[in-house]
Design a protein around this motif. Structure first.
Motif, PDB file in Angstrom:
ATOM      1  N   SER A  10       0.949  -1.137   0.028  1.00 33.14           N
ATOM      2  CA  SER A  10       0.021   0.099   0.063  1.00 33.14           C
ATOM      3  C   SER A  10       0.729   1.034   0.023  1.00 33.14           C
ATOM      4  N   ALA A  11       0.712   2.093  -1.103  1.00 29.45           N
ATOM      5  CA  ALA A  11       1.559   3.411  -1.153  1.00 29.45           C
ATOM      6  C   ALA A  11       1.036   4.324  -0.086  1.00 29.45           C
ATOM      7  N   LYS A  12      -0.343   3.954   0.547  1.00 30.05           N
ATOM      8  CA  LYS A  12      -0.857   5.100   1.234  1.00 30.05           C
ATOM      9  C   LYS A  12      -0.201   4.783   2.724  1.00 30.05           C
ATOM     10  N   MET A  13       0.020   3.378   3.115  1.00 31.20           N
ATOM     11  CA  MET A  13       0.664   2.765   4.112  1.00 31.20           C
ATOM     12  C   MET A  13       2.147   3.519   4.189  1.00 31.20           C
ATOM     13  N   LEU A  14       2.621   3.388   3.089  1.00 31.12           N
ATOM     14  CA  LEU A  14       4.147   3.712   2.864  1.00 31.12           C
ATOM     15  C   LEU A  14       4.491   5.481   3.165  1.00 31.12           C
ATOM     16  N   GLU A  15       3.200   6.171   2.952  1.00 32.68           N
ATOM     17  CA  GLU A  15       3.280   7.444   3.081  1.00 32.68           C
ATOM     18  C   GLU A  15       3.298   7.799   4.506  1.00 32.68           C
ATOM     19  N   GLN A  16       2.336   7.008   5.241  1.00 31.71           N
ATOM     20  CA  GLN A  16       2.481   7.114   6.734  1.00 31.71           C
ATOM     21  C   GLN A  16       3.713   6.910   7.401  1.00 31.71           C
ATOM     22  N   ALA A  17       4.271   5.581   7.058  1.00 33.56           N
ATOM     23  CA  ALA A  17       5.571   5.279   7.449  1.00 33.56           C
ATOM     24  C   ALA A  17       6.643   6.458   7.065  1.00 33.56           C
ATOM     25  N   SER A  18       6.727   7.011   5.990  1.00 33.71           N
ATOM     26  CA  SER A  18       7.394   7.905   5.809  1.00 33.71           C
ATOM     27  C   SER A  18       7.632   9.298   6.927  1.00 33.71           C
ATOM     28  N   LEU A  19       6.540   9.429   7.424  1.00 36.12           N
ATOM     29  CA  LEU A  19       6.367  10.272   8.563  1.00 36.12           C
ATOM     30  C   LEU A  19       7.240  10.145   9.925  1.00 36.12           C
ATOM     31  N   LYS A  20       7.586   8.800  10.090  1.00 29.73           N
ATOM     32  CA  LYS A  20       8.260   8.201  11.006  1.00 29.73           C
ATOM     33  C   LYS A  20       9.658   8.817  11.023  1.00 29.73           C
ATOM     34  N   ARG A  21      10.077   9.108   9.928  1.00 34.26           N
ATOM     35  CA  ARG A  21      11.501   9.409   9.373  1.00 34.26           C
ATOM     36  C   ARG A  21      12.459   8.335  10.061  1.00 34.26           C
ATOM     37  N   CYS A  22      12.221   7.086  10.032  1.00 35.81           N
ATOM     38  CA  CYS A  22      13.169   6.085  10.486  1.00 35.81           C
ATOM     39  C   CYS A  22      13.648   4.969   9.411  1.00 35.81           C
ATOM     40  N   TYR A  23      13.128   5.202   8.277  1.00 39.19           N
ATOM     41  CA  TYR A  23      13.301   4.333   7.199  1.00 39.19           C
ATOM     42  C   TYR A  23      14.339   4.951   6.045  1.00 39.19           C
ATOM     43  N   ASP A  24      15.156   4.505   5.593  1.00 40.75           N
ATOM     44  CA  ASP A  24      15.968   4.939   4.587  1.00 40.75           C
ATOM     45  C   ASP A  24      15.437   4.546   3.542  1.00 40.75           C
ATOM     46  N   ARG A  25      14.654   3.800   3.132  1.00 38.09           N
ATOM     47  CA  ARG A  25      13.883   3.516   1.827  1.00 38.09           C
ATOM     48  C   ARG A  25      12.705   2.848   2.041  1.00 38.09           C
ATOM     49  N   LEU A  26      11.897   3.146   1.341  1.00 39.13           N
ATOM     50  CA  LEU A  26      10.601   2.609   1.483  1.00 39.13           C
ATOM     51  C   LEU A  26      10.206   2.074  -0.051  1.00 39.13           C
TER      52      LEU A  26
END
Length: 91
Positions: A33-49
């Motif tokens: 889900s691209a929408k879930m990845l958008e939310q995950a990006s807000l955590k700023r913990c991931y180098d790549r999604l």
């Protein structure tokens, strides 16, 4: 620990814990889900999604991706997959 994959990353709830565990690692989140990845990006913990299938992700790249991973997580994703054999075979 150099490379971590968070399979079925969803909104990234596991991200802060992975970053605390492996502060210098490259942490990649994967989800359909691209929408879930958008939310995950807000955590700023991931180098790549990466938006895509978990098994395809593990099999991607030169050789098998999974062979290069130091840690593979899948918090709360396994019940949604059905047959787990392809995932475990790729991991």
């Amino acid at each position: 620990i150099r490379l971590v994959a968070d399979l079925g990353v969803g909104t990234g709830l596991l991200g802060p814990h992975l970053r605390a565990l492996a502060p210098k690692a490259v942490i990649e989140g994967v989800d359909l889900s691209a929408k879930m990845l958008e939310q995950a990006s807000l955590k700023r913990c991931y180098d790549r999604l990466t938006c895509g299938d978990l098994v395809d992700f593990l099999r991607a790249g030169p050789g098998e991706q999974a062979a290069h991973l130091d840690i593979v997580t899948g918090a709360d994703v396994l019940p949604y997959l059905g047959d787990l054999r392809p995932l475990f075979a790729a991991a």
